[in-house]
Motif scaffolding. Structure first.
Motif, short mmCIF file in Angstrom:
data_model
loop_
_atom_site.label_atom_id
_atom_site.label_comp_id
_atom_site.label_asym_id
_atom_site.label_seq_id
_atom_site.Cartn_x
_atom_site.Cartn_y
_atom_site.Cartn_z
N SER A 124 -0.05 -2.59 18.41
CA SER A 124 -1.24 -3.42 18.41
C SER A 124 -0.94 -4.90 18.26
CB SER A 124 -2.18 -2.99 17.27
OG SER A 124 -1.60 -3.24 16.01
N THR A 125 0.03 -5.23 17.43
CA THR A 125 0.29 -6.64 17.13
C THR A 125 1.24 -7.29 18.12
OG1 THR A 125 -0.14 -6.23 14.79
CG2 THR A 125 1.04 -8.24 15.33
N SER A 126 2.31 -6.60 18.48
CA SER A 126 3.26 -7.17 19.43
C SER A 126 2.75 -7.10 20.86
CB SER A 126 4.61 -6.46 19.34
OG SER A 126 5.21 -6.69 18.09
N MET A 127 2.27 -5.93 21.25
CA MET A 127 1.91 -5.71 22.64
C MET A 127 0.51 -6.23 22.99
SD MET A 127 2.27 -2.22 24.87
CE MET A 127 3.97 -2.09 24.39
N TYR A 128 -0.46 -5.98 22.13
CA TYR A 128 -1.84 -6.33 22.45
C TYR A 128 -2.28 -7.68 21.89
CZ TYR A 128 -2.49 -1.77 24.50
OH TYR A 128 -2.37 -0.67 25.31
N ALA A 129 -1.88 -7.98 20.65
CA ALA A 129 -2.26 -9.27 20.07
C ALA A 129 -1.27 -10.36 20.44
CB ALA A 129 -2.35 -9.15 18.55
N ALA A 130 -0.15 -9.98 21.08
CA ALA A 130 0.88 -10.94 21.50
C ALA A 130 1.40 -11.75 20.31
CB ALA A 130 0.36 -11.87 22.59
N MET A 131 1.62 -11.07 19.18
CA MET A 131 2.15 -11.71 17.97
C MET A 131 3.38 -10.94 17.47
SD MET A 131 -1.30 -12.47 15.77
CE MET A 131 -2.81 -13.07 16.54
N PRO A 132 4.44 -10.84 18.27
CA PRO A 132 5.60 -10.06 17.84
C PRO A 132 6.25 -10.62 16.57
CG PRO A 132 6.12 -11.35 19.79
CD PRO A 132 4.64 -11.43 19.61
N GLU A 133 6.17 -11.95 16.39
CA GLU A 133 6.75 -12.53 15.17
C GLU A 133 6.06 -11.98 13.92
OE1 GLU A 133 7.17 -15.55 18.51
OE2 GLU A 133 5.55 -14.31 17.70
N ARG A 134 4.73 -11.83 13.97
CA ARG A 134 3.99 -11.29 12.82
C ARG A 134 4.37 -9.84 12.60
NH1 ARG A 134 -1.10 -13.44 11.51
NH2 ARG A 134 -1.17 -11.87 9.84
N SER A 135 4.45 -9.08 13.68
CA SER A 135 4.79 -7.67 13.58
C SER A 135 6.18 -7.48 12.96
CB SER A 135 4.75 -7.02 14.98
OG SER A 135 5.18 -5.69 14.93
N ILE A 136 7.15 -8.24 13.45
CA ILE A 136 8.52 -8.13 12.95
C ILE A 136 8.60 -8.56 11.49
CG2 ILE A 136 10.85 -9.10 13.20
CD1 ILE A 136 10.20 -9.21 16.28
N ALA A 137 7.88 -9.64 11.14
CA ALA A 137 7.90 -10.12 9.75
C ALA A 137 7.30 -9.07 8.81
CB ALA A 137 7.11 -11.43 9.65
N LEU A 138 6.22 -8.40 9.22
CA LEU A 138 5.61 -7.37 8.40
C LEU A 138 6.55 -6.17 8.23
CD1 LEU A 138 1.94 -7.53 9.71
CD2 LEU A 138 2.67 -7.96 7.36
N MET A 139 7.23 -5.79 9.31
CA MET A 139 8.19 -4.69 9.21
C MET A 139 9.37 -5.07 8.33
SD MET A 139 8.30 -2.75 12.91
CE MET A 139 7.93 -4.07 14.04
N LYS A 140 9.85 -6.29 8.49
CA LYS A 140 10.98 -6.74 7.68
C LYS A 140 10.63 -6.71 6.19
CE LYS A 140 14.23 -10.61 7.32
NZ LYS A 140 14.60 -11.95 7.87
N ASN A 141 9.42 -7.14 5.87
CA ASN A 141 8.98 -7.11 4.47
C ASN A 141 8.80 -5.68 3.98
OD1 ASN A 141 8.03 -8.66 2.10
ND2 ASN A 141 6.11 -7.61 2.51
N GLY A 142 8.23 -4.82 4.83
CA GLY A 142 8.02 -3.42 4.44
C GLY A 142 9.32 -2.68 4.21
N LEU A 143 10.35 -3.04 4.97
CA LEU A 143 11.64 -2.36 4.83
C LEU A 143 12.27 -2.56 3.45
CD1 LEU A 143 13.07 -3.02 8.38
CD2 LEU A 143 12.95 -0.77 7.29
N LYS A 144 11.85 -3.60 2.74
CA LYS A 144 12.36 -3.83 1.38
C LYS A 144 11.96 -2.69 0.44
CE LYS A 144 11.95 -8.86 1.88
NZ LYS A 144 11.20 -10.06 1.42
#
Length: 265
Positions: A124-144
């Motif tokens: 939804s965020t990378s492909m549809y909202a065109a915000m891959p930076e937000r998607s990656i940042a959220l995943m990076k934070n979640g991985l902690k």
């Protein structure tokens, strides 16, 4: 006796405070979402944008509200809201998908181990909202908050991160590292699915090491998207992207798909 009575009173007070919190979440949960869902086809763009602004304010409030131990429940509720938001194709064609990362900030803040949410976040965020930076940042934070063992199959989050980095940012270096981490985490498990993920992720990381700019790597990564049991819109977008890179998606008689690669990179 007095101390016991006071302790009981404090416990009861804490219980009612938690109940009031959950009631508050419930009250916040439904009215605006129901408003969004019930918008008539004739609604103006201005009206739709006002509803989106109201929903964003609600999500910001939920982000700051204490959970009183009901983190998973709140995350599940907000995820259901997201599914209604994302699935409203008619309204989304008018307003876009800009709220997608806002939903997942709330969801993953309350439950960073909500594995299913990460795939929806990526799509939804990378492909549809065109915000891959937000998607990656959220995943990076979640991985902690994740480990190779908790939750089960957590290695998929590294794969989703690698897919976004490669396909939407063209960041082959970080994508290689993400796929390598997916392989490392999956290697901690002996089941067949984990073995397959480990092997494929390792091969992808090694291929990116040798060919950081190869369109074959991008085609293979779009193929991962096709294999993620995504919705029809995402499936069609992946096919378009593969064909734009020179590949061809072929349907087999048994319903599976295969890729015919371009003759040269």
């Amino acid at each position: 006796m007095l101390a016991s009575s006071r302790q009981t009173s404090q416990t009861t007070g804490a219980f009612f405070s938690a109940c009031l919190c959950i009631l508050g979440v419930c009250l916040l949960q439904f009215p605006h979402m129901q408003q969004l869902i019930s918008i008539q086809k004739s609604a103006s763009l201005e009206t739709l944008e006002r509803e989106i602004d109201a929903e964003k304010l609600r999500l910001n409030l939920l982000k700051q509200m204490p959970s009183f131990g009901y983190t998973n429940l709140i995350a599940n509720w907000i995820y259901l809201d997201f599914l209604q938001y994302f699935g409203d194709d008619e309204v989304r064609t008018k307003t876009g998908y800009s709220l997608s990362p806002e939903y997942f900030e709330v969801i993953l803040k309350h439950d960073p181990r909500f594995l299913e949410a990460y795939l929806s976040l990526s799509t939804s965020t990378s492909m549809y909202a065109a915000m891959p930076e937000r998607s990656i940042a959220l995943m990076k934070n979640g991985l902690k908050s994740l480990s190779p063992w908790v939750p089960s199959k957590s290695y998929y989050v590294w794969r989703y991160k690698g897919i976004d980095e490669l396909l939407f940012l063209g960041d082959s270096l970080n994508a290689k590292q993400s796929f390598q981490q997916a392989a490392n985490w999956a290697n901690n498990h002996a089941d067949e699915e984990s073995k397959q993920v480990a092997a494929f992720s390792q091969k992808t990381a090694e291929f990116l090491e040798r060919n950081p700019d190869s369109k074959y790597a991008q085609i293979a990564t779009w193929m991962m998207v096709l294999n993620n049991q995504v919705d029809e819109k995402t499936y069609q977008r992946a096919i378009v992207a593969i064909e734009a890179l020179g590949g061809k998606v072929i349907k087999n008689p048994d319903g599976s798909t295969r890729i015919r690669l371009p003759k040269q990179d």
